[in-house]
Design a protein around this motif. Structure first.
Motif, PDB file in Angstrom:
ATOM      1  N   ALA A  73       0.833  -1.209   0.000  1.00  0.00           N
ATOM      2  CA  ALA A  73       0.000   0.000   0.000  1.00  0.00           C
ATOM      3  C   ALA A  73       0.869   1.261   0.000  1.00  0.00           C
ATOM      4  O   ALA A  73       0.601   2.217  -0.737  1.00  0.00           O
ATOM      5  N   LYS A  74       1.918   1.243   0.815  1.00  0.00           N
ATOM      6  CA  LYS A  74       2.798   2.409   0.878  1.00  0.00           C
ATOM      7  C   LYS A  74       3.552   2.600  -0.438  1.00  0.00           C
ATOM      8  O   LYS A  74       3.783   3.734  -0.873  1.00  0.00           O
ATOM      9  N   SER A  75       3.928   1.522  -1.088  1.00  0.00           N
ATOM     10  CA  SER A  75       4.627   1.621  -2.372  1.00  0.00           C
ATOM     11  C   SER A  75       3.749   2.286  -3.427  1.00  0.00           C
ATOM     12  O   SER A  75       4.207   3.154  -4.178  1.00  0.00           O
ATOM     13  N   ILE A  76       2.489   1.873  -3.488  1.00  0.00           N
ATOM     14  CA  ILE A  76       1.578   2.448  -4.480  1.00  0.00           C
ATOM     15  C   ILE A  76       1.320   3.919  -4.184  1.00  0.00           C
ATOM     16  O   ILE A  76       1.352   4.766  -5.089  1.00  0.00           O
ATOM     17  N   THR A  77       1.093   4.248  -2.918  1.00  0.00           N
ATOM     18  CA  THR A  77       0.846   5.640  -2.538  1.00  0.00           C
ATOM     19  C   THR A  77       2.056   6.512  -2.842  1.00  0.00           C
ATOM     20  O   THR A  77       1.931   7.604  -3.410  1.00  0.00           O
ATOM     21  N   THR A  78       3.237   6.033  -2.469  1.00  0.00           N
ATOM     22  CA  THR A  78       4.463   6.790  -2.724  1.00  0.00           C
ATOM     23  C   THR A  78       4.709   6.950  -4.212  1.00  0.00           C
ATOM     24  O   THR A  78       5.086   8.032  -4.679  1.00  0.00           O
ATOM     25  N   GLY A  79       4.479   5.882  -4.963  1.00  0.00           N
ATOM     26  CA  GLY A  79       4.699   5.950  -6.408  1.00  0.00           C
ATOM     27  C   GLY A  79       3.794   6.958  -7.081  1.00  0.00           C
ATOM     28  O   GLY A  79       4.248   7.765  -7.909  1.00  0.00           O
ATOM     29  N   LEU A  80       2.516   6.938  -6.746  1.00  0.00           N
ATOM     30  CA  LEU A  80       1.582   7.896  -7.338  1.00  0.00           C
ATOM     31  C   LEU A  80       1.941   9.330  -6.942  1.00  0.00           C
ATOM     32  O   LEU A  80       1.855  10.251  -7.763  1.00  0.00           O
ATOM     33  N   ALA A  81       2.361   9.505  -5.683  1.00  0.00           N
ATOM     34  CA  ALA A  81       2.753  10.842  -5.232  1.00  0.00           C
ATOM     35  C   ALA A  81       3.984  11.337  -5.993  1.00  0.00           C
ATOM     36  O   ALA A  81       4.059  12.515  -6.386  1.00  0.00           O
ATOM     37  N   LEU A  82       4.934  10.453  -6.214  1.00  0.00           N
ATOM     38  CA  LEU A  82       6.142  10.841  -6.951  1.00  0.00           C
ATOM     39  C   LEU A  82       5.821  11.235  -8.386  1.00  0.00           C
ATOM     40  O   LEU A  82       6.379  12.201  -8.916  1.00  0.00           O
ATOM     41  N   ILE A  83       4.936  10.480  -9.022  1.00  0.00           N
ATOM     42  CA  ILE A  83       4.541  10.830 -10.391  1.00  0.00           C
ATOM     43  C   ILE A  83       3.860  12.196 -10.415  1.00  0.00           C
ATOM     44  O   ILE A  83       4.152  13.046 -11.269  1.00  0.00           O
ATOM     45  N   CYS A  84       2.961  12.420  -9.464  1.00  0.00           N
ATOM     46  CA  CYS A  84       2.231  13.696  -9.416  1.00  0.00           C
ATOM     47  C   CYS A  84       3.157  14.876  -9.173  1.00  0.00           C
ATOM     48  O   CYS A  84       2.869  16.000  -9.613  1.00  0.00           O
ATOM     49  N   LEU A  85       4.258  14.645  -8.477  1.00  0.00           N
ATOM     50  CA  LEU A  85       5.214  15.718  -8.220  1.00  0.00           C
ATOM     51  C   LEU A  85       6.249  15.851  -9.341  1.00  0.00           C
ATOM     52  O   LEU A  85       6.521  16.948  -9.830  1.00  0.00           O
ATOM     53  N   ALA A  86       6.825  14.718  -9.733  1.00  0.00           N
ATOM     54  CA  ALA A  86       7.945  14.758 -10.676  1.00  0.00           C
ATOM     55  C   ALA A  86       7.507  15.095 -12.086  1.00  0.00           C
ATOM     56  O   ALA A  86       8.198  15.854 -12.794  1.00  0.00           O
ATOM     57  N   ALA A  87       6.393  14.546 -12.541  1.00  0.00           N
ATOM     58  CA  ALA A  87       5.986  14.756 -13.932  1.00  0.00           C
ATOM     59  C   ALA A  87       5.705  16.230 -14.231  1.00  0.00           C
ATOM     60  O   ALA A  87       6.350  16.813 -15.119  1.00  0.00           O
ATOM     61  N   PRO A  88       4.791  16.891 -13.536  1.00  0.00           N
ATOM     62  CA  PRO A  88       4.562  18.310 -13.842  1.00  0.00           C
ATOM     63  C   PRO A  88       5.739  19.195 -13.443  1.00  0.00           C
ATOM     64  O   PRO A  88       6.031  20.178 -14.120  1.00  0.00           O
ATOM     65  N   GLY A  89       6.429  18.837 -12.349  1.00  0.00           N
ATOM     66  CA  GLY A  89       7.560  19.657 -11.916  1.00  0.00           C
ATOM     67  C   GLY A  89       8.683  19.683 -12.936  1.00  0.00           C
ATOM     68  O   GLY A  89       9.194  20.748 -13.301  1.00  0.00           O
ATOM     69  N   THR A  90       9.088  18.490 -13.411  1.00  0.00           N
ATOM     70  CA  THR A  90      10.166  18.422 -14.401  1.00  0.00           C
ATOM     71  C   THR A  90       9.730  19.010 -15.727  1.00  0.00           C
ATOM     72  O   THR A  90      10.520  19.657 -16.425  1.00  0.00           O
ATOM     73  N   TYR A  91       8.474  18.803 -16.080  1.00  0.00           N
ATOM     74  CA  TYR A  91       7.947  19.385 -17.319  1.00  0.00           C
ATOM     75  C   TYR A  91       8.004  20.912 -17.275  1.00  0.00           C
ATOM     76  O   TYR A  91       8.465  21.558 -18.223  1.00  0.00           O
ATOM     77  N   LEU A  92       7.554  21.495 -16.186  1.00  0.00           N
ATOM     78  CA  LEU A  92       7.559  22.961 -16.067  1.00  0.00           C
ATOM     79  C   LEU A  92       8.989  23.499 -16.036  1.00  0.00           C
ATOM     80  O   LEU A  92       9.280  24.547 -16.617  1.00  0.00           O
ATOM     81  N   PHE A  93       9.887  22.782 -15.355  1.00  0.00           N
ATOM     82  CA  PHE A  93      11.288  23.209 -15.320  1.00  0.00           C
ATOM     83  C   PHE A  93      11.884  23.214 -16.721  1.00  0.00           C
ATOM     84  O   PHE A  93      12.505  24.198 -17.149  1.00  0.00           O
ATOM     85  N   ALA A  94      11.698  22.107 -17.453  1.00  0.00           N
ATOM     86  CA  ALA A  94      12.258  22.023 -18.803  1.00  0.00           C
ATOM     87  C   ALA A  94      11.613  23.042 -19.732  1.00  0.00           C
ATOM     88  O   ALA A  94      12.280  23.624 -20.587  1.00  0.00           O
ATOM     89  N   SER A  95      10.304  23.274 -19.576  1.00  0.00           N
ATOM     90  CA  SER A  95       9.617  24.235 -20.436  1.00  0.00           C
ATOM     91  C   SER A  95      10.125  25.640 -20.206  1.00  0.00           C
ATOM     92  O   SER A  95      10.422  26.380 -21.153  1.00  0.00           O
TER      93      SER A  95
END
Length: 377
Positions: free
Chosen positions: A322-344
């Protein structure tokens, strides 16, 4: 094979077939633990996705964010599509994105540092469908399971044959499903069969022979003279034979050679890092030097990723399903838009859109011989 192609396409002109081998192996490795459990209810579904998240997400996020920072600091040209490629890689639709953004077999693909993540996206999409399929097959008779898997594989193969002249067959899951299912069927068979121990069964010969067949096709077959479907079938059958003999005859398994085992353990990190490093080296260095630099830095980056990212517990954040799934989804929600906005933002500030011909002139050669990929465009 894909790593070798990235470093020097002349070594394995048809090395793209390595992706087909990878999909067969992936289907086997993912499905076998499930079949060995003999049950696939709700707890097993959660555990299935938790294992995938622990295995895939941390090294992927580390690679994508690291290369985004590196490109900003040291690379003077990035394709305008690079920020969106980051988002697609971290949210597993890179195959859909790159199908519309770049021709894989064209020289322009050599300026896309995340192009290789298309295959990871296909793999993740397959995992979702596989989980659904395994739930539906849970508790069914063995013959029924084989029949359903075979029927889906035949339909997928038929779609691939009917669309073989289209680049879509390279990128999309519906045309690749039959390769994964070859591995899944092998996993189902191996879960029902005890390993043999006879010294006289020629497993080593079969395993090495199948590996040699894959190499010969990738090295010498011209996919534009030999129909590509024939080459793919040969490679998939050889990969299936390789897996079956190695699993059913473990006492004679030549893949137990320790250096190969160590490389196999690092294979995911090698896969993640080889292409971004190839892109940087080929955009900035002469061909001979680029090859050496690519090998050295791919090895270093892959070792670091494997040792300090893949094998790290991250302070218990991935302990438990359960913790793995929660952590994974949280990381995607943070890393995907964050890295996208940084690169943009950095791309808009540092780079001027324009014709990449100046960059393309520095490339040593096309990924395929001239005029050989015209039908894919």
């Amino acid at each position: 094979f894909p790593v070798t192609i990235a470093l020097d396409s002349s070594l394995l002109p048809s090395g793209f077939l390595g992706v087909d081998v990878f999909f067969v192996i992936s289907g086997f490795l993912v499905a076998r633990p499930v079949f060995l459990e003999r049950n696939f209810g709700a707890p097993q579904v959660v555990s299935f996705f938790a294992r995938r998240i622990r295995r895939i997400l941390p090294p992927l996020i580390f690679m994508v964010t690291s290369t985004a920072i590196f490109f900003e600091l040291f690379v003077t040209f990035l394709p305008d599509s690079y920020p969106l490629s980051i988002l697609s890689a971290l949210t597993f639709w890179a195959n859909i994105f790159f199908n519309s953004a770049v021709n894989y077999f064209d020289t322009s693909s050599a300026t896309q540092p995340l192009l290789h993540t298309w295959s990871l996206a296909v793999e993740e999409q397959f995992y979702v469908l596989l989980a659904l399929l395994l739930v539906l097959l849970n508790g069914k008779r063995l013959l029924t399971q084989y029949a359903v898997l075979a029927a889906i594989g035949v339909v997928s193969f038929g779609l691939a044959v009917s669309m073989w002249d289209s680049i879509n067959t390279f990128y999309f899951l519906q045309y690749r499903m039959w390769e994964f299912l070859c591995g899944v069927c092998l996993a189902l068979k191996s879960s029902q069969t005890a390993p043999r121990t006879s010294r006289f069964y020629p497993s080593s010969i079969l395993t090495l022979g199948s590996a040699f067949a894959i190499f010969v096709v990738a090295r010498f077959a011209n996919l534009w003279e030999l129909p590509r479907i024939a080459a793919v079938v040969v490679v998939v059958l050889a990969a299936s034979l390789f897996i079956s003999t190695a699993i059913f005859q473990p006492n004679q398994n030549p893949t137990g050679f320790q250096p190969l085992v160590r490389v196999g353990k690092m294979s995911y990190s090698l896969y993640l890092w080889h292409y971004p490093i190839f892109v940087v080296a080929n955009l900035t260095l002469p061909s001979a030097r680029a090859l050496v630099v690519s090998i050295v830095f791919t090895t270093i980056a892959s070792w670091f990723s494997y040792s300090f990212v893949e094998r790290t517990n991250f302070f218990g954040l991935f302990r438990g399903d359960a913790k793995s799934i929660t952590t994974g989804l949280a990381l995607i929600c943070l890393a995907a838009p964050g890295t996208y906005l940084f690169a943009s933002s950095q791309s808009r500030a540092s780079h001027t859109p324009g014709d990449p011909s100046s960059v393309m002139n520095s490339l040593t050669q096309p990924l395929l011989p001239p005029n050989k990929y015209r039908d894919w465009e």
